[in-house]
Design a protein around this motif. Sequence first.
Motif, mmCIF file in Angstrom:
data_model
loop_
_atom_site.group_PDB
_atom_site.id
_atom_site.type_symbol
_atom_site.label_atom_id
_atom_site.label_comp_id
_atom_site.label_asym_id
_atom_site.label_seq_id
_atom_site.Cartn_x
_atom_site.Cartn_y
_atom_site.Cartn_z
ATOM 1 N N UNK A 1 1.062 -1.123 0.139
ATOM 2 C CA UNK A 1 0.093 0.103 -0.070
ATOM 3 C C UNK A 1 0.869 1.224 0.034
ATOM 4 N N UNK A 2 1.870 1.097 0.690
ATOM 5 C CA UNK A 2 2.876 2.496 1.028
ATOM 6 C C UNK A 2 3.469 2.637 -0.396
ATOM 7 N N UNK A 3 4.070 1.487 -1.123
ATOM 8 C CA UNK A 3 4.297 1.686 -2.328
ATOM 9 C C UNK A 3 3.355 2.188 -3.409
ATOM 10 N N UNK A 4 2.368 1.907 -3.548
ATOM 11 C CA UNK A 4 1.072 2.338 -4.451
ATOM 12 C C UNK A 4 1.066 4.000 -4.126
ATOM 13 N N UNK A 5 1.225 4.203 -2.809
ATOM 14 C CA UNK A 5 0.862 5.637 -2.531
ATOM 15 C C UNK A 5 2.207 6.374 -3.030
ATOM 16 N N UNK A 6 3.346 5.932 -2.725
ATOM 17 C CA UNK A 6 4.578 6.572 -3.271
ATOM 18 C C UNK A 6 4.611 8.033 -2.568
ATOM 19 N N UNK A 7 4.871 7.970 -1.387
ATOM 20 C CA UNK A 7 4.761 9.464 -0.546
ATOM 21 C C UNK A 7 6.323 10.233 -1.148
ATOM 22 N N UNK A 8 6.118 11.482 -1.097
ATOM 23 C CA UNK A 8 7.190 12.267 -1.105
ATOM 24 C C UNK A 8 7.267 13.081 0.143
ATOM 25 N N UNK A 9 8.451 13.288 0.519
ATOM 26 C CA UNK A 9 8.551 13.888 1.887
ATOM 27 C C UNK A 9 7.671 15.217 2.033
ATOM 28 N N UNK A 10 7.586 15.944 0.979
ATOM 29 C CA UNK A 10 6.844 17.335 1.201
ATOM 30 C C UNK A 10 5.280 17.224 0.872
ATOM 31 N N UNK A 11 4.648 16.082 0.466
ATOM 32 C CA UNK A 11 3.549 15.888 0.122
ATOM 33 C C UNK A 11 2.466 16.301 1.502
ATOM 34 N N UNK A 12 1.428 16.959 0.933
ATOM 35 C CA UNK A 12 0.431 17.354 1.848
ATOM 36 C C UNK A 12 -0.591 16.076 2.052
ATOM 37 N N UNK A 13 -0.563 15.443 3.208
ATOM 38 C CA UNK A 13 -1.142 14.096 3.209
ATOM 39 C C UNK A 13 -2.102 13.824 4.453
#
Length: 263
Positions: free
Chosen positions: A26-38
């Motif tokens: 799940x984390x892989x498909x979300x692919x978060x980047x440090x400065x994303x507003x999540x």
Amino acid sequence: MPRTSHKPRKRFGQNFLKNQIIIDDIIRVIAPRADDLMVEIGPGLGALTTPLARLLTTLHVIELDRDIVAQLREQHAGGRLVIHEGDALKFDFASLGNNLRVVGNLPYNISTPLLFHLTAHIGSLRDIHAMLQKEVVERMVAAPDTPAYGRLSVALQYRFDMEKVLDVGPEAFYPQPKVDSAVIRMTPRLSIEPRAHDEAVFARVVTAAFSQRRKTLRNTLRNMLEREDFEALNINPAARAETLSVSDFVRITNRLHERPPAA
Ligand code: SAM
């Protein structure tokens, strides 16, 4: 299994993820980047929250269960988590800012109203990754002329590009739900063509058309469309709602917008 004494509460739709492979997927498909507003809806015992918070500068979470909120406050004190205690159904997502990424293993008992609530904030959204009942995901992505195609498909496909990105079996959760699950990715459509002139009318048309699936459009839309409207739209009044595309529903809406509704 989560290391906590918390007893899962059915009324809050608490089925906690416990399978690390699925969590990593799940984390892989979300692919978060440090400065994303999540923002995460329903962090629960942190199965997704902990790995997400590790990758992000800030992570907003919305949680209704007070006991869980207390635990989160303790575990993430002084950390990167911004905790909003309350009901996601009432949360003003636009207040967090623009280009918002929404994620969550959603409480299944409120997933459909939650999707409609998020739709109301679509202008602030970048994308949504949501774990839902697989049957709901199938309805969301269904094509016309298939049994799963209905109000949810039309209402959401009008606004979002959607794809199922993961299938998840019941054994990935504690306690196990009775149904299969899936993760969907929803991205607001950049250009909507044709566009409904009045979204409230669009919602009314779609709801009326699918109100009785087995009835013809002549029947379900009799308070809205006359014979000449069907002719002008080139839509067969003897057909059923499930045969219409999303743009057909928009064309009906815009026809109604152009002239006053029939008496
Ligand atoms: N994210 C965790 C996981 O994957 O293990 C928990 C997922 S669990 C299916 C749903 C979570 O949503 C629970 O923590 C529950 O307390 C919370 N919740 C239920 N209803 C809610 C609501 N209306 N607003 C915010 N959170 C809610």
